[in-house]
Design an enzyme around this catalytic site. Structure first.
Site, short mmCIF file in Angstrom:
data_model
loop_
_atom_site.label_atom_id
_atom_site.label_comp_id
_atom_site.label_asym_id
_atom_site.label_seq_id
_atom_site.Cartn_x
_atom_site.Cartn_y
_atom_site.Cartn_z
CG HIS A 86 -0.94 -1.49 -1.03
ND1 HIS A 86 0.16 -1.19 -1.81
CD2 HIS A 86 -1.97 -0.75 -1.53
CE1 HIS A 86 -0.21 -0.31 -2.74
NE2 HIS A 86 -1.49 -0.04 -2.59
CD GLU A 152 -4.78 -1.49 -4.97
OE1 GLU A 152 -5.29 -0.38 -5.13
OE2 GLU A 152 -3.82 -1.69 -4.22
P1 PGA Z 1 -2.98 4.84 -7.40
O1 PGA Z 1 -2.72 3.84 -6.16
O2 PGA Z 1 -4.44 5.16 -7.38
O3 PGA Z 1 -2.12 6.01 -7.11
O4 PGA Z 1 -2.58 4.10 -8.63
C1 PGA Z 1 -3.63 2.86 -5.82
C2 PGA Z 1 -3.12 2.03 -4.68
O5 PGA Z 1 -1.89 1.80 -4.59
O6 PGA Z 1 -3.89 1.59 -3.80
#
Ligand code: PGA
Length: 225
Positions: A86, A152
């Site tokens: 992540h 992401e």
């Molecule tokens: P968010 O986070 O939906 O709060 O933008 C997503 C993530 O970090 O996996």
């Protein structure tokens, strides 16, 4: 097939709050919950949801690794998925692609599906270097085995900004060109208002939801969207 909805609770909720959440949450077979690590064993033994670790150790065997949580531990707690790489861990803990690859391989070796996160900064995108960046990040993070890739973009996580359908689609195609078997999910500012549009993208396998997953009504709306 129903899209996967992965609820990443990050470092939120007390044990009692997490327990209350799980007790009140209706069952959805496509929901995967990633609670804080200390709660995983209890929740997985007492609830029928599919659970996910937020990270795993680079160490695989038992041994003198104080504070580490191996994929083997998670498997023994009936956890079948793990988020690895992540962006918050890449940034806070200096996790490199090689570390992410090792962690993902440990998952596969223990029959846990790794959810490998990749994503570029806003600068990288604006400099038009994101394809090169994501290609390298993905190639170096991929283990030998079946994975889920979470795209992401860093500029979208927690900001309320969501890429266009075209932008997400372009990265799904890129990921598929590098790993044709990978399932791809999108994460970054997902909520009940934008989830339908994102899930309409061809070839998307689901969503990784951060802050919106802490609100049960909102999570249920996303599961129903
Ligand atoms: P968010 O986070 O939906 O709060 O933008 C997503 C993530 O970090 O996996």
């Amino acid at each position: 097939m129903k899209p996967l909805i992965i609820a990443n609770w990050k470092m939120n909720l007390t044990f009692l709050e997490a327990r209350f959440f799980a007790e009140r949450m209706p069952h959805y077979p496509n929901l995967i919950i990633a609670p804080p690590t200390p709660y995983l064993g209890y929740l997985a033994h007492n609830h029928q949801f599919t659970f996910c670790a937020q990270d795993v150790s680079i160490y695989n065997d038992f041994g003198s690794y104080t504070g580490e949580n191996s994929a083997k531990f998670f498997k023994s707690c009936m956890v079948n998925y793990a988020i690895v790489g992540h962006t918050e861990r890449r940034k806070m803990c200096g996790e490199t692609n090689i570390i992410v690859q090792t962690k993902a391989q440990n998952c596969i070796d223990n029959d846990i599906t790794p959810i490998i996160c990749i994503g570029e900064t806003l600068d990288t995108r604006q400099d038009n270097k994101y394809i090169e960046f994501l290609t390298k990040q993905l190639k170096q993070s991929l283990p030998d085995g079946e994975v889920i890739i979470a795209y992401e973009p860093i500029w979208s996580i927690g900001t309320g900004i969501v890429p266009s359908i075209f932008q997400i689609r372009e990265i799904i195609d890129l990921i598929r060109s590098l790993d044709s078997k990978a399932r791809v999910v999108y994460g970054g500012s997902v909520n009940s208002k934008n989830c339908r549009n994102i899930l309409n993208i061809q070839d998307i396998s689901g969503l990784l939801v951060g802050s919106a997953s802490l609100n049960q009504d909102e999570l249920v709306k996303i599961l129903n969207c």
